[in-house]
Motif scaffolding. Structure first.
Motif, mmCIF file in Angstrom:
data_model
loop_
_atom_site.group_PDB
_atom_site.id
_atom_site.type_symbol
_atom_site.label_atom_id
_atom_site.label_comp_id
_atom_site.label_asym_id
_atom_site.label_seq_id
_atom_site.Cartn_x
_atom_site.Cartn_y
_atom_site.Cartn_z
ATOM 1 N N PHE A 139 25.836 106.450 83.353
ATOM 2 C CA PHE A 139 25.575 105.284 82.270
ATOM 3 C C PHE A 139 24.142 104.552 84.004
ATOM 4 C CE2 PHE A 139 25.321 100.075 82.954
ATOM 5 C CZ PHE A 139 25.048 100.330 81.756
ATOM 6 N N ALA A 140 23.562 104.337 83.162
ATOM 7 C CA ALA A 140 22.557 103.391 84.315
ATOM 8 C C ALA A 140 21.811 103.205 83.541
ATOM 9 C CB ALA A 140 21.219 104.568 84.472
ATOM 10 N N PRO A 141 21.969 101.116 84.387
ATOM 11 C CA PRO A 141 21.460 100.464 83.841
ATOM 12 C C PRO A 141 20.208 100.237 84.187
ATOM 13 C CG PRO A 141 22.766 99.695 85.541
ATOM 14 C CD PRO A 141 22.886 101.135 84.732
ATOM 15 N N VAL A 142 18.840 99.825 83.572
ATOM 16 C CA VAL A 142 17.212 99.528 83.836
ATOM 17 C C VAL A 142 17.277 98.154 84.084
ATOM 18 C CG1 VAL A 142 14.642 100.365 83.729
ATOM 19 C CG2 VAL A 142 16.883 101.863 83.103
ATOM 20 N N ALA A 143 16.318 98.061 85.763
ATOM 21 C CA ALA A 143 15.506 96.732 86.462
ATOM 22 C C ALA A 143 14.163 96.973 86.623
ATOM 23 C CB ALA A 143 16.769 96.220 86.972
ATOM 24 N N THR A 144 13.904 95.987 87.158
ATOM 25 C CA THR A 144 12.331 96.317 87.259
ATOM 26 C C THR A 144 12.437 95.115 88.777
ATOM 27 O OG1 THR A 144 11.265 95.456 84.918
ATOM 28 C CG2 THR A 144 9.887 95.162 86.675
ATOM 29 N N ASN A 145 11.080 95.820 89.469
ATOM 30 C CA ASN A 145 11.302 95.272 90.836
ATOM 31 C C ASN A 145 10.287 94.282 90.684
ATOM 32 O OD1 ASN A 145 10.449 94.800 93.820
ATOM 33 N ND2 ASN A 145 11.873 96.100 94.218
ATOM 34 N N LEU A 146 10.263 92.995 91.053
ATOM 35 C CA LEU A 146 9.319 91.597 91.000
ATOM 36 C C LEU A 146 8.238 92.114 91.794
ATOM 37 C CD1 LEU A 146 8.245 89.665 89.279
ATOM 38 C CD2 LEU A 146 9.602 88.041 90.706
ATOM 39 N N GLU A 147 8.848 92.332 93.032
ATOM 40 C CA GLU A 147 7.492 92.511 94.309
ATOM 41 C C GLU A 147 6.840 93.546 93.602
ATOM 42 O OE1 GLU A 147 7.162 93.368 98.569
ATOM 43 O OE2 GLU A 147 9.434 93.093 97.647
ATOM 44 N N THR A 148 7.244 95.240 93.975
ATOM 45 C CA THR A 148 6.524 96.243 93.205
ATOM 46 C C THR A 148 6.144 96.691 91.783
ATOM 47 O OG1 THR A 148 8.398 97.877 93.504
ATOM 48 C CG2 THR A 148 7.906 97.239 95.862
ATOM 49 N N GLY A 149 6.743 95.696 90.899
ATOM 50 C CA GLY A 149 6.667 96.717 89.794
ATOM 51 C C GLY A 149 7.517 97.707 89.408
ATOM 52 N N GLU A 150 8.288 98.305 89.602
ATOM 53 C CA GLU A 150 8.579 99.371 89.547
ATOM 54 C C GLU A 150 9.560 99.253 88.690
ATOM 55 O OE1 GLU A 150 7.772 102.254 94.095
ATOM 56 O OE2 GLU A 150 9.330 101.417 94.093
ATOM 57 N N VAL A 151 10.108 100.803 88.119
ATOM 58 C CA VAL A 151 10.968 100.532 87.245
ATOM 59 C C VAL A 151 12.720 100.775 88.278
ATOM 60 C CG1 VAL A 151 12.881 101.770 85.348
ATOM 61 C CG2 VAL A 151 9.845 102.088 85.572
ATOM 62 N N VAL A 152 13.452 100.000 88.065
ATOM 63 C CA VAL A 152 14.594 100.673 89.227
ATOM 64 C C VAL A 152 15.957 101.412 87.761
ATOM 65 C CG1 VAL A 152 16.357 99.341 90.759
ATOM 66 C CG2 VAL A 152 14.250 98.416 90.787
ATOM 67 N N VAL A 153 15.770 102.446 88.650
ATOM 68 C CA VAL A 153 17.072 103.028 88.062
ATOM 69 C C VAL A 153 18.029 102.970 88.806
ATOM 70 C CG1 VAL A 153 17.997 104.485 86.416
ATOM 71 C CG2 VAL A 153 15.548 103.830 86.697
ATOM 72 N N ARG A 179 20.585 94.395 96.598
ATOM 73 C CA ARG A 179 19.931 95.131 97.699
ATOM 74 C C ARG A 179 18.768 94.855 97.849
ATOM 75 N NH1 ARG A 179 21.946 100.481 94.466
ATOM 76 N NH2 ARG A 179 24.433 100.356 94.213
ATOM 77 N N GLU A 180 18.560 93.852 98.559
ATOM 78 C CA GLU A 180 16.527 93.259 99.261
ATOM 79 C C GLU A 180 15.812 93.350 98.178
ATOM 80 O OE1 GLU A 180 17.108 96.179 103.174
ATOM 81 O OE2 GLU A 180 18.190 94.759 103.709
ATOM 82 N N MET A 181 16.193 93.822 96.847
ATOM 83 C CA MET A 181 15.038 93.884 95.835
ATOM 84 C C MET A 181 14.910 92.318 95.251
ATOM 85 S SD MET A 181 14.967 97.533 94.594
ATOM 86 C CE MET A 181 16.966 97.893 94.362
ATOM 87 N N VAL A 182 13.824 91.756 94.633
ATOM 88 C CA VAL A 182 14.107 90.723 93.672
ATOM 89 C C VAL A 182 14.124 91.405 92.595
ATOM 90 C CG1 VAL A 182 13.005 88.926 92.680
ATOM 91 C CG2 VAL A 182 12.892 89.032 94.981
ATOM 92 N N LEU A 183 14.563 91.188 91.235
ATOM 93 C CA LEU A 183 15.106 91.910 90.388
ATOM 94 C C LEU A 183 14.871 90.783 88.894
ATOM 95 C CD1 LEU A 183 17.646 94.526 91.518
ATOM 96 C CD2 LEU A 183 15.417 95.271 90.804
ATOM 97 N N VAL A 184 13.937 91.667 87.884
ATOM 98 C CA VAL A 184 13.789 91.287 86.674
ATOM 99 C C VAL A 184 14.608 91.477 85.109
ATOM 100 C CG1 VAL A 184 12.082 88.969 87.549
ATOM 101 C CG2 VAL A 184 11.114 91.090 86.465
ATOM 102 N N ASP A 185 14.330 91.530 83.989
ATOM 103 C CA ASP A 185 14.746 92.198 82.754
ATOM 104 C C ASP A 185 14.096 93.256 83.045
ATOM 105 O OD1 ASP A 185 15.174 93.060 80.851
ATOM 106 O OD2 ASP A 185 14.414 90.814 79.266
ATOM 107 N N GLY A 186 15.042 94.651 82.836
ATOM 108 C CA GLY A 186 14.061 96.106 82.789
ATOM 109 C C GLY A 186 13.004 96.369 81.344
#
Length: 302
Positions: A139-153, A179-186
């Motif tokens: 399983f892998a939930p997915v989020a969005t890095n608000l700073e870089t715009g990258e997909v975080v898996v 994990r030192e990231m600012v994350l929002v909805d995948g």
């Protein structure tokens, strides 16, 4: 070296509409479709994580039914955003008309309409204190890095923390620091996480799209409506392109449901079941084409 093919399921975001994923998984489980990989964005991550951890869709359904009819859910305040009280888009939540003017009210230091702890209440009730890397199904939930715009898996980490990040809808809920990231909805960067499922090794992929239907939205009446509709058009176009990379695409008939209508859970689950049942001939054909043996349950980890 010969490797057995893997089947993946990518569960899209959509708030309450994501409860249709339960119905889809019920049918796939009943029909013994082998599921080796699950990826999920937002509500897709919640449902996907619950099933990946237990491998028991009946328990998942029962827990969701119990929670969304409970007093604890009412205390989160999510039901206050229902369609009949407020529009679905964030701007509409903070706008009101005053004579001939459209007024936006928002404290410049405020980052969301709701506090993070409300999302935490949901995660604590629906998910265990387990870890992503220890689920029965990969399983892998997915989020969005608000700073870089990258997909975080997320391939590791606490289920509650990673899924909370995946479900942090911008505007309604605050960004999650993890994990030192600012994350929002995948769903912002990967509404239907098809590519993440491929990267995890899925040879045959079932994508489940529970997006809002454009034809269910009224034509814009003001600048807020126009902004929301144009954003929805962009999202739907991207979803369509993303789904073209999957062998099977399921789209339950839930496009008219508001993201906060969790009280329609039974109806939503039924819609997912109907869509999956209708698609079973196509799913079996795709599995056969990819070299899967019929009617073989996948051996769960652990």
């Amino acid at each position: 070296m010969f490797r057995k093919p893997k089947c993946g399921v990518a569960l899209g975001g959509g708030g309450a509409r994501g409860l249709a994923h339960v119905g889809v998984l019920k049918v796939l489980h009943r029909e013994e479709v082998p599921i080796h990989i699950i990826t999920g964005s937002s509500m897709g991550a919640v449902v996907g994580g619950m099933y990946a951890e237990t491998g028991d869709i009946e328990t998942v359904e029962r827990n969701l039914l119990d929670f969304f009819s409970s007093e604890d859910f009412k205390k989160t305040g999510m039901q206050l955003f229902r369609k009949e009280l407020h529009p679905e888009n964030f701007y509409g939540q903070i706008a009101h008309s005053k004579d001939t003017e459209l007024v936006i009210q928002l404290d410049r230091n405020r980052v969301s309409l709701m506090k993070e702890y409300r999302l935490g209440v949901i995660m604590d009730h629906l998910l265990s204190e387990g870890y992503v890397e220890n689920t029965r199904i990969q399983f892998a939930p997915v989020a969005t890095n608000l700073e870089t715009g990258e997909v975080v898996v997320f391939r590791s980490g606490k289920l509650r923390d990673t899924i909370k990040a995946s479900a942090a809808v911008p505007g309604f809920l605050p960004p999650i620091l993890y994990r030192e990231m600012v994350l929002v909805d995948g769903a912002i960067s990967s509404s239907i996480p098809v590519e993440p499922a491929r990267s995890l090794g899925a040879d045959m992929l079932i994508a489940v799209n529970v997006s809002r239907a454009l034809d269910e939205e009224p034509m814009p009446q003001n600048v807020i409506d126009i902004l929301f509709r144009t954003n929805l058009i962009t999202s739907l176009r991207l979803d369509k392109l993303t789904c073209e990379m999957a062998e099977v695409v399921l789209q339950p008939d839930v496009g008219s449901v508001h993201w906060a209508e969790f009280d329609r859970i039974t109806e939503l689950i039924d819609a997912g079941e109907k869509e999956a049942e209708k698609a079973m001939p196509l799913i079996r054909k795709a599995l056969k084409k990819k070299g899967f043996k019929p009617n073989k349950k996948v051996k769960r980890k652990g």
